[in-house]
Design a protein around this motif. Structure first.
Motif, PDB file in Angstrom:
ATOM      1  N   LYS A 135       0.839  -1.217   0.000  1.00  0.00           N
ATOM      2  CA  LYS A 135       0.000   0.000   0.000  1.00  0.00           C
ATOM      3  C   LYS A 135       0.864   1.253   0.000  1.00  0.00           C
ATOM      4  N   CYS A 136       0.249   2.345  -0.418  1.00  0.00           N
ATOM      5  CA  CYS A 136       0.938   3.623  -0.336  1.00  0.00           C
ATOM      6  C   CYS A 136       1.205   3.937   1.138  1.00  0.00           C
ATOM      7  N   PRO A 137       2.436   4.226   1.507  1.00  0.00           N
ATOM      8  CA  PRO A 137       2.734   4.468   2.917  1.00  0.00           C
ATOM      9  C   PRO A 137       2.065   5.726   3.460  1.00  0.00           C
ATOM     10  N   VAL A 138       1.577   6.578   2.578  1.00  0.00           N
ATOM     11  CA  VAL A 138       0.948   7.805   3.061  1.00  0.00           C
ATOM     12  C   VAL A 138      -0.574   7.681   3.137  1.00  0.00           C
ATOM     13  N   CYS A 139      -1.201   7.253   2.030  1.00  0.00           N
ATOM     14  CA  CYS A 139      -2.669   7.255   2.017  1.00  0.00           C
ATOM     15  C   CYS A 139      -3.252   5.856   2.124  1.00  0.00           C
ATOM     16  N   GLY A 140      -2.400   4.831   2.055  1.00  0.00           N
ATOM     17  CA  GLY A 140      -2.910   3.470   2.137  1.00  0.00           C
ATOM     18  C   GLY A 140      -3.590   3.009   0.862  1.00  0.00           C
ATOM     19  N   ASP A 146      -5.742  11.617  -5.161  1.00  0.00           N
ATOM     20  CA  ASP A 146      -6.032  12.473  -4.006  1.00  0.00           C
ATOM     21  C   ASP A 146      -5.119  12.174  -2.830  1.00  0.00           C
ATOM     22  N   CYS A 147      -4.103  11.373  -3.074  1.00  0.00           N
ATOM     23  CA  CYS A 147      -3.151  11.045  -2.013  1.00  0.00           C
ATOM     24  C   CYS A 147      -2.558  12.343  -1.455  1.00  0.00           C
ATOM     25  N   PRO A 148      -2.644  12.547  -0.144  1.00  0.00           N
ATOM     26  CA  PRO A 148      -2.153  13.809   0.433  1.00  0.00           C
ATOM     27  C   PRO A 148      -0.691  14.080   0.100  1.00  0.00           C
ATOM     28  N   ARG A 201       3.904   3.306  -8.226  1.00  0.00           N
ATOM     29  CA  ARG A 201       3.185   4.547  -8.045  1.00  0.00           C
ATOM     30  C   ARG A 201       1.985   4.347  -7.142  1.00  0.00           C
ATOM     31  N   CYS A 202       1.678   5.365  -6.351  1.00  0.00           N
ATOM     32  CA  CYS A 202       0.421   5.395  -5.625  1.00  0.00           C
ATOM     33  C   CYS A 202      -0.636   5.812  -6.640  1.00  0.00           C
ATOM     34  N   GLU A 203      -1.698   5.019  -6.743  1.00  0.00           N
ATOM     35  CA  GLU A 203      -2.692   5.273  -7.790  1.00  0.00           C
ATOM     36  C   GLU A 203      -3.711   6.337  -7.407  1.00  0.00           C
TER      37      GLU A 203
HETATM   38 ZN    ZN Z   1      -0.822   7.621  -1.662  1.00  0.00          ZN
END
Ligand code: ZN
Ligand code: AMP
Length: 714
Positions: A417-422, A440-442, A435-437
């Protein structure tokens, strides 16, 4: 071997079979070395070679200088004969700085009177240079570079290198090709292992091993070393001609010479820089060591126009990648999410001194690079700082690996998972990146805003890291409420992100900002509101910014500040940039095919177009272009000058000083060199000031600078 025996029993049959074998052997050599597409095994190759050797032994009259049997090495030599190079073998000017690459380009453009120059970018091979002379298609002479004018005749040794064709299909009276002999990575490891077994001293690196081998007086020793070669230039030519570097490289490959697997034709220096960076990332795909890239003007007609200095050509420049190195322990790997969603692995290091600063983090580039170098948490790693590039982990001291260290696996490391937004992550095969898909990932929003408001983009003052983070993410708000019935108590509220894209900045109210101010609790309410109002005003004021700031701020891949200025100057409005097709874009100086492609790609995305429409509705100007040099006074002190700023100025930020200079028609450059006209030195100026003094370049202090600014108007 029945076929060989019967065919070769008569002298005529032997001659025919020998010719056949030579052609076959050379063809297989070529398939193996130049095309990397062998059709037969090493064993089958050796069998053919042995047959030819036996044939030549039985019929000595068949021996020939270009026979592949000569590759096993002839009689030892007494020494090397000196040979004169018909065309000198020059050195190359080199630099570690992108700024100087751009200056090189500026010199070339000026000398040629061209707006955009076509270049070839290729690896700078770190081997031993050799020049090979073919006369009517037969290898007649191989020489070292020596002092550039004269070298050693090492023909007997070079003949043993299987990558070097002994005969080529060209009947040109003279065709000299130049390149590097080298020992491949695997060959080097093998050679040192052999030497260790034999109790011989080890070679320090592939280059030394190659140089040592080529200086052997006994060609049989050389034949036993798996040297290879790669070619990138020509020397004397007679009966053959090329028009461009690209054509020459293709032609050499067609003739059976190995050429670099990675090289590109580029339009303009910005394309060159993109490729130089790509080359550095893809270094592992090459079998040889490389110590940088070489950029060459593509057209040979232009080469003749530009000429050479005594030492080096004016049409080429080496861009070196390295090197100050240090060793330290890799304590961990964190994943940073950038504004494009790419998860970048970052090395968390035991702090170490490197090139004058303490380094505790370094880039690991991407997952593929970590795998290729087999970097594991706990390893002792070598880090390197190259010029202005951020420090990078380049290799591992494998012998110091702690037990239990495990190979790196990015998705596993991230827990999928994205470590920031999950959010979900996916692999982008083109960029060798995960890539984080979640758009809206902060972390992505934060990255986009940071870039948008930065000095070299919209330049909005008052945006610290903390406020950007608060605007882009959820805010936990602690408020004391007193409803009169139960007395005062603390309530917690969660506020949603206030900004999802850069256009949302223009919808912010002082109140919305104030609620999210990180120091809110510490400041008095009135003071807090005042600061929020100020930030809001700064955002409002940025609506009237020049177009290049907006263009840069949008974060179009491959469009930096310089290019944004060019696009703005050439096309005049954001709508014109959006409407321009690839052809129109590629005609702009410095915009090559790659950059044109990424601009088009950016504006194709619905999401980006929507943000732009929101910016338009908010009243952000899309068409302010200041023709700095055109309105500048040509009699002013700074007009047309190349100026370097150094040290700290009391009354100007670096950016403000640059802007003032540009407005007066000056060009602000980063490094002091012979072509610098003026240096403005503030407090604590260091090496640039020293260099300017050494070169006798005029220097202004801040007081003089201000006086001259006033006098030359704006
Ligand atoms: Zn993210
Ligand atoms: P230097 O010895 O640092 O002055 O660099 C110049 C040398 O780099 C040339 O003489 C070549 O031997 C070598 N070189 C390696 N790769 C290239 C290349 N692609 N093009 C030109 N020269 C190269």
């Amino acid at each position: 071997m029945i076929r060989g025996m019967t065919a070769s029993s008569s002298p005529a049959g032997a001659r025919e079979r020998a010719a056949q074998l030579r052609a076959e052997l050379e063809r297989h050599n070529r398939l193996y070395y130049a095309e990397a597409a062998p059709e037969i095994s090493d064993r089958e190759f050796d069998a053919l070679l042995r047959e030819l050797q036996e044939l030549e032994a039985a019929h000595p009259e068949l021996a020939a200088a270009d026979s592949p049997t000569r590759r096993v090495g002839g009689e030892p030599l007494e020494g090397f004969r000196t040979v004169k190079h018909a065309v000198p073998m020059l050195s190359l000017d080199n630099t570690y700085s992108l700024e100087e690459m751009r200056e090189f380009d500026a010199r070339v453009r000026k000398a040629l009177g061209e707006e955009t120059v076509e270049y070839v970018l290729e690896p700078k091979v770190d081997g031993v240079s050799v020049s090979l002379r073919y006369e009517r298609g037969v290898l007649a002479l191989a020489a070292t570079r020596g002092n550039g004018k004269e070298g050693d005749d090492i023909t007997a040794n070079v003949r043993t290198i299987r990558a070097v064709p002994l005969r080529i299909s060209s009947d040109a009276p003279v065709l000299e090709v130049r390149g590097e002999a080298y020992l491949g990575r695997a060959a080097f490891v093998w050679l040192n292992a052999e030497r260790e077994r034999a109790g011989e001293p080890l070679f320090a690196n592939p280059r030394n091993a190659t140089a040592g081998s080529l200086k052997q007086l006994d060609p049989k020793v050389v034949a036993a070393r798996p040297l290879s070669a790669v070619f990138y230039a020509t020397g004397e030519l007679n009966g053959v001609a090329f028009e461009t570097q690209a054509e020459m490289l293709r032609e050499l490959a067609r003739l059976g010479f190995p050429v670099a697997k990675l090289w590109w034709t580029c339009r303009g220096i910005e394309d060159v820089i993109v490729r130089a960076e790509e080359l550095q990332r893809r270094e592992g795909e090459l079998d040889y060591e490389m110590d940088g890239a070489v950029v060459k003007v593509n057209s040979f007609r232009r080469w003749r126009q530009l000429g050479t200095t005594a030492k080096a050509p004016r049409y080429a420049m080496a861009y070196k990648y390295s090197h100050e190195q240090a060793q330290t322990v890799l304590k961990g790997i964190t994943l940073q999410v950038g504004r494009t969603g790419v998860l970048t692995p970052v090395a968390e290091l035991e702090p170490v001194e490197l090139a004058g600063s303490t380094i505790s983090r370094a880039t690991l580039h991407n997952e593929d690079e970590i795998r290729r170098k087999d970097i594991r948490v706990g390893d002792t790693v070598v880090i390197e700082k190259a010029g202005e590039v951020i420090p990078a982990v380049v290799s591992v001291a494998a012998e110091r690996r702690p037990p239990g260290a495990v190979p790196f696996d990015l998705p596993a490391h991230a827990g999928g998972k994205c470590p920031v937004c999950g959010g979900d992550i996916s692999r982008d095969p083109e960029a060798a990146a995960w890539r984080c898909e979640n758009l809206d990932c902060p972390a992505q929003i934060r990255g986009r805003i940071e870039h948008f408001v930065s000095r070299k983009a919209m330049d909005i003052e008052g945006f610290g890291e903390a406020i950007i983070e608060a605007l882009a993410g959820e805010t936990r708000l602690r408020e004391t409420v007193d409803d009169g019935l139960f007395g005062a108590r603390t309530e917690e509220k969660i506020l949603p992100p206030a900004v999802r894209d850069v256009a949302d900045l223009y919808a912010l109210t002082p109140e919305a900002i104030e609620l999210r101010r990180p120091n809110r609790a510490a400041d008095a309410k009135k003071q807090s509101m005042k600061l929020a109002t100020k930030l809001c005003a700064a955002i409002e004021a940025s609506k009237g910014n020049e177009l290049w700031r907006l263009l840069h701020g949008l974060g179009i891949p491959n469009v930096g500040e310089g290019l944004a200025r060019k696009l703005a100057g050439e096309l005049g409005s954001l709508d014109a940039v959006m409407a321009a097709d690839e052809e129109t874009l590629a005609r702009i100086p410095d915009v090559g095919g790659i950059v044109a492609g990424s601009i088009r790609e950016f504006f194709r995305h619905e999401r980006n177009r929507a943000v732009i429409e929101k910016l338009r509705r908010a009243g952000v100007r899309f068409d302010r272009v200041e023709r700095a040099a055109e309105t500048a006074n040509p009699d002013g002190v700074f007009f047309g000058k190349r100026v370097v700023l150094t040290g700290t100025l009391a009354a100007f930020t670096r950016e403000a000083a640059q802007e003032e200079l540009r407005r007066r028609g000056a060009r602000v450059v980063g490094t002091v060199g012979k072509t610098t006209d003026l240096v403005v030195a503030g407090e604590a100026a260091g090496s640039k000031l020293e260099k300017a003094r050494a070169l006798g370049i005029p220097v202004m202090d801040e007081a003089e600078f201000r006086r001259n600014l006033d006098e030359s108007g704006s």
